[in-house]
Design a protein around this motif. Structure first.
Motif, PDB file in Angstrom:
ATOM      1  N   GLU A  32       0.909  -1.521  -0.184  1.00 36.47           N
ATOM      2  CA  GLU A  32       0.313   0.060  -0.035  1.00 36.47           C
ATOM      3  C   GLU A  32       1.043   1.511  -0.063  1.00 36.47           C
ATOM      4  O   GLU A  32      -0.119   2.378   0.431  1.00 36.47           O
ATOM      5  CB  GLU A  32      -0.778  -0.166   1.269  1.00 36.47           C
ATOM      6  CG  GLU A  32      -1.785  -1.399   1.017  1.00 36.47           C
ATOM      7  CD  GLU A  32      -3.074  -1.563   2.081  1.00 36.47           C
ATOM      8  OE1 GLU A  32      -2.496  -0.395   3.255  1.00 36.47           O
ATOM      9  OE2 GLU A  32      -3.843  -2.084   2.505  1.00 36.47           O
ATOM     10  N   LEU A  33       1.726   1.106  -0.424  1.00 32.27           N
ATOM     11  CA  LEU A  33       2.578   2.171  -0.782  1.00 32.27           C
ATOM     12  C   LEU A  33       2.601   3.266  -2.033  1.00 32.27           C
ATOM     13  O   LEU A  33       2.297   2.163  -2.804  1.00 32.27           O
ATOM     14  CB  LEU A  33       4.487   2.010  -0.796  1.00 32.27           C
ATOM     15  CG  LEU A  33       4.412   1.251   0.802  1.00 32.27           C
ATOM     16  CD1 LEU A  33       6.460   0.742   0.852  1.00 32.27           C
ATOM     17  CD2 LEU A  33       5.039   2.073   1.965  1.00 32.27           C
ATOM     18  N   LEU A  34       2.617   4.522  -2.063  1.00 33.65           N
ATOM     19  CA  LEU A  34       2.406   5.034  -2.839  1.00 33.65           C
ATOM     20  C   LEU A  34       3.810   5.532  -3.324  1.00 33.65           C
ATOM     21  O   LEU A  34       4.725   6.550  -2.781  1.00 33.65           O
ATOM     22  CB  LEU A  34       1.962   6.660  -3.164  1.00 33.65           C
ATOM     23  CG  LEU A  34       0.606   6.841  -2.531  1.00 33.65           C
ATOM     24  CD1 LEU A  34      -0.380   7.361  -1.866  1.00 33.65           C
ATOM     25  CD2 LEU A  34      -0.843   6.013  -3.507  1.00 33.65           C
ATOM     26  N   LEU A  35       4.341   5.480  -4.413  1.00 35.26           N
ATOM     27  CA  LEU A  35       5.876   5.749  -5.410  1.00 35.26           C
ATOM     28  C   LEU A  35       5.944   6.797  -6.079  1.00 35.26           C
ATOM     29  O   LEU A  35       4.808   6.821  -7.407  1.00 35.26           O
ATOM     30  CB  LEU A  35       6.323   4.110  -5.591  1.00 35.26           C
ATOM     31  CG  LEU A  35       6.673   3.457  -4.710  1.00 35.26           C
ATOM     32  CD1 LEU A  35       6.038   1.964  -5.082  1.00 35.26           C
ATOM     33  CD2 LEU A  35       7.389   3.406  -3.430  1.00 35.26           C
ATOM     34  N   CYS A  36       7.368   7.355  -6.550  1.00 37.71           N
ATOM     35  CA  CYS A  36       7.101   8.215  -7.769  1.00 37.71           C
ATOM     36  C   CYS A  36       8.009   6.743  -8.449  1.00 37.71           C
ATOM     37  O   CYS A  36       8.468   5.735  -8.008  1.00 37.71           O
ATOM     38  CB  CYS A  36       8.191   8.814  -7.087  1.00 37.71           C
ATOM     39  SG  CYS A  36      10.122   8.531  -6.897  1.00 37.71           S
ATOM     40  N   ASP A  37       8.220   7.273  -9.782  1.00 35.90           N
ATOM     41  CA  ASP A  37       9.155   6.894 -10.809  1.00 35.90           C
ATOM     42  C   ASP A  37      10.640   6.000 -10.378  1.00 35.90           C
ATOM     43  O   ASP A  37      10.659   4.920  -9.949  1.00 35.90           O
ATOM     44  CB  ASP A  37       9.804   7.084 -11.970  1.00 35.90           C
ATOM     45  CG  ASP A  37       8.218   7.223 -13.036  1.00 35.90           C
ATOM     46  OD1 ASP A  37       7.378   6.505 -13.255  1.00 35.90           O
ATOM     47  OD2 ASP A  37       8.267   7.660 -14.098  1.00 35.90           O
ATOM     48  N   ASN A  38      11.305   7.245  -9.198  1.00 39.29           N
ATOM     49  CA  ASN A  38      12.820   6.880  -8.811  1.00 39.29           C
ATOM     50  C   ASN A  38      12.671   6.105  -7.973  1.00 39.29           C
ATOM     51  O   ASN A  38      13.165   4.707  -7.699  1.00 39.29           O
ATOM     52  CB  ASN A  38      13.328   7.459  -8.240  1.00 39.29           C
ATOM     53  CG  ASN A  38      14.991   7.533  -8.191  1.00 39.29           C
ATOM     54  OD1 ASN A  38      15.765   7.443  -8.548  1.00 39.29           O
ATOM     55  ND2 ASN A  38      15.020   7.501  -6.642  1.00 39.29           N
ATOM     56  N   CYS A  39      12.064   5.547  -7.287  1.00 35.36           N
ATOM     57  CA  CYS A  39      11.458   4.602  -5.886  1.00 35.36           C
ATOM     58  C   CYS A  39      10.820   3.171  -6.352  1.00 35.36           C
ATOM     59  O   CYS A  39      11.213   2.390  -5.550  1.00 35.36           O
ATOM     60  CB  CYS A  39      10.770   4.551  -4.921  1.00 35.36           C
ATOM     61  SG  CYS A  39      11.357   6.534  -4.171  1.00 35.36           S
TER      62      CYS A  39
END
Length: 271
Positions: A32-39
């Motif tokens: 359930e984590l929201l992520l950017c492209d890098n992460c």
């Protein structure tokens, strides 16, 4: 004692790098984590492993929800909720829902102590089937890991647990306080909203308005009542929820005309 609060109005940011400037594009449906492209690509090791961890785009999440809602026959859902075996009963409003991983859902319709309905249902592809109606009067409830219903019957000075077989036991005596809100987090700890006996309002310096955490042995682990300036955090805690990071969110009614707010704080009471 809590020394700070956090509001629930902060901008959405990546939950790994906490950068609120980058664009959030991904969500891991497992953790359930929201992520950017890098992460998504470079940081979280789960995304480099097997197909067990599913990463979807934020856009796809919205489309999936929309498609699922379109597939539901709303009239059929209402019919199933209102019908149990050969008898019908009304759910005038849905006050709270708790969904389980096995597609069981618990629905509480509660206007007051005399107009309370708690049912267990099964989510199906296009409908909801009612499995059981509980003979329980309560304003809020939680469901334990072994599917026991945790509730506070009127006058809400004791916390009870009713097992799936109907066995009832008292797990906490809160007197002289009144139990308002009940929530169980993912660790099996209970979070309770408490207040003193007497009128709800006005909230004075002599009132007790708390959110407490009980450990798995039902012993008091933490008490949240004041912010770092000595002001009361809560007025009347009607609902409590928590997320996967153990942040706490409380629906707080601040007057008799149902004006309210959402309060947010982390497990240590820090921003």
């Amino acid at each position: 004692m809590v020394k700070s609060t956090r509001t629930a109005q902060s901008p959405m940011s990546c939950q790994l790098c906490n950068n609120d400037v980058v664009i959030i594009k991904w969500k891991c449906t497992d953790c359930e984590l929201l992520l950017c492209d890098n992460c998504k690509i470079n940081i979280h090791p789960r995304f480099k492993s097997s197909d067990k961890y599913r990463v979807v785009s934020i856009g796809d999440i919205g489309y999936n929800i929309t498609d699922n809602l379109k597939a539901l026959d709303i009239s059929e859902i209402i019919s199933h909720v209102l019908t149990h075996t050969t008898q019908s009963y009304q759910l005038p409003c849905i006050h709270k829902t708790i969904c389980r991983d096995d597609d069981d859902v618990f629905l509480l319709s509660s206007i007051d102590t005399q107009n309370c309905h708690l049912v267990k249902a099964k989510l199906r592809k296009n409908s909801i089937k009612v499995l059981h109606k509980f003979a329980i009067e309560c304003q809020d409830f939680a469901v334990s890991r072994n599917s026991a219903i945790i509730f506070a019957p009127f006058p809400r000075s004791e916390l009870h647990a009713e097992s799936s077989t109907g066995n009832l036991r008292t797990i906490l005596k809160a007197s002289p306080y009144i139990i308002l809100a009940i929530h169980m987090n993912k660790q099996g700890e209970l979070l309770l909203g408490l207040r003193e006996q007497g009128p709800k309002y006005p909230v004075t310096d002599f009132c007790t308005r708390q959110v407490v955490i009980l450990d798995t042995d039902n012993q008091r682990k933490a008490t949240y009542e004041y912010d770092d300036s000595g002001q009361k955090l809560f007025s009347y805690a009607v609902l409590i929820e928590s997320d996967s990071d153990n942040n706490i969110y409380e629906v707080d009614i601040i007057s008799d005309n149902t004006n309210g707010r959402i309060m947010g704080l982390d497990i240590n009471g820090r921003k």
